[in-house]
Design a protein around this motif. Structure first.
Motif, short mmCIF file in Angstrom:
data_model
loop_
_atom_site.label_atom_id
_atom_site.label_comp_id
_atom_site.label_asym_id
_atom_site.label_seq_id
_atom_site.Cartn_x
_atom_site.Cartn_y
_atom_site.Cartn_z
N PHE A 136 0.24 2.82 -3.51
CA PHE A 136 -0.80 3.83 -3.28
C PHE A 136 -0.30 5.02 -2.47
O PHE A 136 -1.08 5.90 -2.12
CB PHE A 136 -2.01 3.20 -2.59
CG PHE A 136 -2.69 2.17 -3.44
CD1 PHE A 136 -3.51 2.54 -4.49
CD2 PHE A 136 -2.48 0.82 -3.21
CE1 PHE A 136 -4.12 1.60 -5.29
CE2 PHE A 136 -3.09 -0.14 -4.00
CZ PHE A 136 -3.91 0.25 -5.05
N SER B 115 0.83 -1.22 0.00
CA SER B 115 0.00 0.00 0.00
C SER B 115 0.86 1.26 0.00
O SER B 115 0.50 2.26 -0.60
CB SER B 115 -0.95 0.01 1.20
OG SER B 115 -0.26 0.29 2.40
N GLU C 117 0.33 5.32 0.51
CA GLU C 117 -0.30 5.48 1.82
C GLU C 117 0.78 5.83 2.83
O GLU C 117 1.92 5.37 2.73
CB GLU C 117 -1.05 4.21 2.23
CG GLU C 117 -2.27 3.95 1.38
CD GLU C 117 -3.11 2.77 1.87
OE1 GLU C 117 -2.84 2.25 2.98
OE2 GLU C 117 -4.02 2.37 1.14
#
Length: 139
Positions: A114, A110, A116
């Motif tokens: 992404f 992640s 994150e």
């Protein structure tokens, strides 16, 4: 609300491990067991999709949606095949613990894919999951 769905997922995942271990006991081939499980999931999920009238949304899927859903399906299938084989020859407590390494791996992915944020709390949680997995795997 996501938390309640996640808790239900964890609860049913626990039952999945127990029922799967019972289902692959004896001389049952783990791939056959996974195939049977997959048919049940297929019927259950598509029944829900049709009952809720969600099948009409298929036409709104983009090429990217389809590619990544196919890749997700392949990853899920491989995960299940390996999980059932591991359950067949290992202890539920050990197999389930090692399988939960997926949480730590998902955290890493992640961050990579992404972007994150990786907080201290997340790092500590991932380290605890990895540590716990090591403890269970070598008991």
């Amino acid at each position: 609300m996501w938390f309640y769905y996640a808790l239900l997922s964890a609860l049913f995942a626990a039952f999945t491990a127990v029922f799967a271990k019972m289902g692959v006991s004896g001389n049952i081939n783990s791939n056959l067991a996974t195939g049977i499980r997959t048919i049940i999931i297929l019927v259950l999920v598509w029944s829900i999709v049709f009952i809720n009238g969600e099948a009409k949304q298929i036409s709104s899927l983009s090429k990217t949606n389809i590619i990544f859903l196919v890749l997700s399906g392949i990853a899920t299938g491989l995960s299940w095949l390996f999980y059932f084989k591991a359950l067949q020859i290992g202890k539920i407590s050990q197999v389930a613990a090692v399988d939960k390494l997926s949480v730590a791996i998902a955290i890493i992915l992640s961050v990579l894919f992404f972007k994150e944020s990786l907080t201290l709390k997340t790092v500590i949680g991932a380290v605890l999951i990895i540590s716990g997995t090591i403890l269970f795997a070598f008991k």
